[in-house]
Design a protein around this motif. Sequence first.
Motif, mmCIF file in Angstrom:
data_model
loop_
_atom_site.group_PDB
_atom_site.id
_atom_site.type_symbol
_atom_site.label_atom_id
_atom_site.label_comp_id
_atom_site.label_asym_id
_atom_site.label_seq_id
_atom_site.Cartn_x
_atom_site.Cartn_y
_atom_site.Cartn_z
ATOM 1 N N PRO A 3 0.836 -1.205 0.000
ATOM 2 C CA PRO A 3 0.000 0.000 0.000
ATOM 3 C C PRO A 3 0.867 1.249 0.000
ATOM 4 O O PRO A 3 1.879 1.321 0.698
ATOM 5 C CB PRO A 3 -0.813 -0.101 1.287
ATOM 6 C CG PRO A 3 -0.361 -1.321 1.994
ATOM 7 C CD PRO A 3 0.679 -2.009 1.178
ATOM 8 N N ALA A 4 0.465 2.217 -0.777
ATOM 9 C CA ALA A 4 1.202 3.477 -0.852
ATOM 10 C C ALA A 4 0.196 4.627 -0.904
ATOM 11 O O ALA A 4 -0.906 4.458 -1.428
ATOM 12 C CB ALA A 4 2.081 3.501 -2.099
ATOM 13 N N PRO A 5 0.552 5.754 -0.362
ATOM 14 C CA PRO A 5 -0.382 6.885 -0.399
ATOM 15 C C PRO A 5 -0.591 7.375 -1.825
ATOM 16 O O PRO A 5 0.331 7.370 -2.637
ATOM 17 C CB PRO A 5 0.311 7.946 0.454
ATOM 18 C CG PRO A 5 1.742 7.567 0.477
ATOM 19 C CD PRO A 5 1.797 6.082 0.303
ATOM 20 N N ARG A 6 -1.816 7.781 -2.132
ATOM 21 C CA ARG A 6 -2.117 8.357 -3.445
ATOM 22 C C ARG A 6 -1.668 9.797 -3.527
ATOM 23 O O ARG A 6 -1.282 10.274 -4.571
ATOM 24 C CB ARG A 6 -3.613 8.311 -3.716
ATOM 25 C CG ARG A 6 -4.117 6.972 -4.068
ATOM 26 C CD ARG A 6 -5.528 7.092 -4.532
ATOM 27 N NE ARG A 6 -5.922 5.839 -5.134
ATOM 28 C CZ ARG A 6 -6.954 5.684 -5.889
ATOM 29 N NH1 ARG A 6 -7.723 6.724 -6.146
ATOM 30 N NH2 ARG A 6 -7.245 4.529 -6.404
ATOM 31 N N ALA A 7 -1.786 10.493 -2.402
ATOM 32 C CA ALA A 7 -1.440 11.915 -2.389
ATOM 33 C C ALA A 7 -1.091 12.324 -0.970
ATOM 34 O O ALA A 7 -1.516 11.688 -0.007
ATOM 35 C CB ALA A 7 -2.612 12.751 -2.886
ATOM 36 N N VAL A 8 -0.325 13.379 -0.863
ATOM 37 C CA VAL A 8 -0.021 13.975 0.425
ATOM 38 C C VAL A 8 -0.762 15.300 0.480
ATOM 39 O O VAL A 8 -0.603 16.147 -0.396
ATOM 40 C CB VAL A 8 1.498 14.200 0.595
ATOM 41 C CG1 VAL A 8 1.783 14.914 1.901
ATOM 42 C CG2 VAL A 8 2.237 12.875 0.531
ATOM 43 N N LEU A 9 -1.604 15.451 1.495
ATOM 44 C CA LEU A 9 -2.392 16.672 1.642
ATOM 45 C C LEU A 9 -1.628 17.649 2.522
ATOM 46 O O LEU A 9 -1.221 17.304 3.622
ATOM 47 C CB LEU A 9 -3.759 16.353 2.248
ATOM 48 C CG LEU A 9 -4.550 15.262 1.522
ATOM 49 C CD1 LEU A 9 -5.874 15.017 2.224
ATOM 50 C CD2 LEU A 9 -4.766 15.622 0.070
ATOM 51 N N THR A 10 -1.427 18.851 2.038
ATOM 52 C CA THR A 10 -0.656 19.854 2.770
ATOM 53 C C THR A 10 -1.502 21.095 3.006
ATOM 54 O O THR A 10 -2.558 21.265 2.418
ATOM 55 C CB THR A 10 0.608 20.250 1.982
ATOM 56 O OG1 THR A 10 0.201 20.799 0.726
ATOM 57 C CG2 THR A 10 1.515 19.069 1.753
#
Length: 99
Positions: A3-10
């Motif tokens: 599993p890997a993140p789709r996006a990093v929310l900043t």
Amino acid sequence: DYPAPRAVLTGHDHEVVCVSVCAELGLVISGAKEGPCLVHTITGDLLRALEGTENCLYPRLISVSSEGHCIIYYERGRCSNVSINGKLLAQMEINDSTR
């Protein structure tokens, strides 16, 4: 496959305390301990900030509907209904020990 993140929310300056995802609209709304709620796309693009009124500064719970209504519960029993475009639709205070 790992599993890997789709996006990093900043965009938050403080720790995130609540998040709601609306897959139908492709949105993620997050609230920080001391700050506004931010609206991101699922791919990570920051769209806007949902600023609370002077009494609604510290979000604790968020729920977003597929119609684009965000219910945000703030500390001390304050709630608001905000559109995903940032328009305040309604506000109320609950005189109960809701936590």
